[in-house]
Design an enzyme around this catalytic site. Structure first.
Site, short mmCIF file in Angstrom:
data_model
loop_
_atom_site.label_atom_id
_atom_site.label_comp_id
_atom_site.label_asym_id
_atom_site.label_seq_id
_atom_site.Cartn_x
_atom_site.Cartn_y
_atom_site.Cartn_z
N ARG A 105 0.82 -1.21 0.00
CA ARG A 105 0.00 0.00 0.00
C ARG A 105 0.85 1.26 0.00
O ARG A 105 0.31 2.37 -0.02
CB ARG A 105 -0.87 0.03 1.25
N ARG A 144 -22.10 -1.04 3.52
CA ARG A 144 -21.59 -2.40 3.73
C ARG A 144 -21.89 -2.90 5.13
O ARG A 144 -21.70 -2.20 6.11
CB ARG A 144 -20.08 -2.41 3.49
N ARG A 188 -9.53 7.03 4.81
CA ARG A 188 -8.97 5.91 4.03
C ARG A 188 -8.73 6.34 2.58
O ARG A 188 -7.74 5.97 1.96
CB ARG A 188 -9.90 4.70 4.08
P1 AMP Z 1 -8.46 -3.38 4.29
O1 AMP Z 1 -9.38 -4.44 4.79
O2 AMP Z 1 -7.48 -3.89 3.27
O3 AMP Z 1 -9.20 -2.15 3.83
O4 AMP Z 1 -7.56 -2.94 5.54
C1 AMP Z 1 -8.15 -2.42 6.71
C2 AMP Z 1 -7.13 -1.57 7.45
O5 AMP Z 1 -6.00 -2.35 7.85
C3 AMP Z 1 -6.53 -0.42 6.66
O6 AMP Z 1 -7.36 0.75 6.65
C4 AMP Z 1 -5.22 -0.18 7.43
O7 AMP Z 1 -5.46 0.49 8.66
C5 AMP Z 1 -4.80 -1.60 7.75
N1 AMP Z 1 -3.97 -2.17 6.66
C6 AMP Z 1 -4.27 -3.23 5.87
N2 AMP Z 1 -3.30 -3.47 4.99
C7 AMP Z 1 -2.35 -2.53 5.22
C8 AMP Z 1 -1.11 -2.23 4.60
N3 AMP Z 1 -0.63 -2.94 3.58
N4 AMP Z 1 -0.40 -1.18 5.10
C9 AMP Z 1 -0.84 -0.45 6.14
N5 AMP Z 1 -2.02 -0.66 6.73
C10 AMP Z 1 -2.78 -1.70 6.29
#
Ligand code: AMP
Length: 231
Positions: A105, A144, A188
């Protein structure tokens, strides 16, 4: 899909049939599509967000640390995420490749991934970018709801449960992720713009890049992905 990306799943070290990376803003449908495609390609689906949520649920030190950032819609630090992925790659199911959802990310994470793949003798990943408008993202994320028991995902507008706010499969009360609240969604998207969107150009230069229009229905997107990876 360009020629390089098409052949990307079978090149490189025989021990490493392929790495797929899913890019896209929150709400693009990465989780749903990644789960289906990974099953189809018979490689593990590695979602860093799922690993964090699982740790939050179990109350581990990693979960307690990550929760503060997640609830605010901010990214967890690169060091923590990179180390978590490094450990996950050591699991026996990762021997033939994996599909990464939500990682990398940031540019620093992309560089670490590159090193880890080189170290394993794998080529650079096939990257799929799920592009979607922000109006659609906000609509999808704010509606959602998730079943806490079976993890089935609904959308109050486009895919509502049959019965008010209960899961069709097990009747559990559906929940909203804390980071799907409006304020966290805005944060986000801001993190995505500042830190993750630049990876599109980074991976385009690497050559094995494929763009999917994710404004369409989940079924249309799945069809396209499976046709592409079938070749
Ligand atoms: P997601 O389900 O992929 O939207 O991830 C949920 C949350 O987890 C994100 O908003 C971040 O706080 C954290 N997160 C997930 N993947 C990453 C990543 N590669 N780098 C940093 N934070 C992450």
């Amino acid at each position: 899909m360009d020629q390089k990306a098409e052949s990307g799943m079978s090149r490189g070290n025989s021990n490493c049939t392929g790495t797929v990376v899913f890019l896209g803003p929150p709400g693009a449908g990465k989780g749903t599509q990644a789960r289906l495609l990974a099953r189809y390609l018979q490689i593990p689906h590695i979602s860093t967000g799922d690993i964090f949520r699982e740790n939050v649920g179990r109350g581990t030190p990693l979960g307690l640390l990550a929760k503060v950032f997640m609830d605010r819609g901010e990214l967890v630090s690169d060091d923590v995420v990179n180390e978590m992925v490094r450990q996950r790659f050591r699991d026996p199911d990762c021997g033939k490749g994996f599909l990464l959802d939500g990682y990398p990310r940031t540019r620093a994470q992309a560089e670490t991934l590159k090193e880890m793949l080189q170290h394993r003798g794998c080529e650079s990943p096939v990257v799929v970018n799920l592009g979607v408008s922000y109006t659609e993202v906000v609509k999808r994320l704010s509606g959602r709801r998730i079943c806490p028991i079976c993890q089935r995902t609904y959308n109050l507008v486009s895919q509502p449960p049959r019965n008010d706010s209960a899961c069709d499969d097990d009747g559990a009360s559906l929940e909203q992720r804390p980071d799907d609240r409006e304020e966290a969604i805005r944060e986000r998207l801001a993190s995505y713009d500042a830190q993750t969107a630049p990876l599109i150009e980074y991976y385009k230069k690497e050559g094995r890049f494929y763009e999917v229009n994710a404004d369409r229905s989940p079924e249309q997107i799945t069809d396209e992905l499976m046709r592409v990876f079938d070749r």
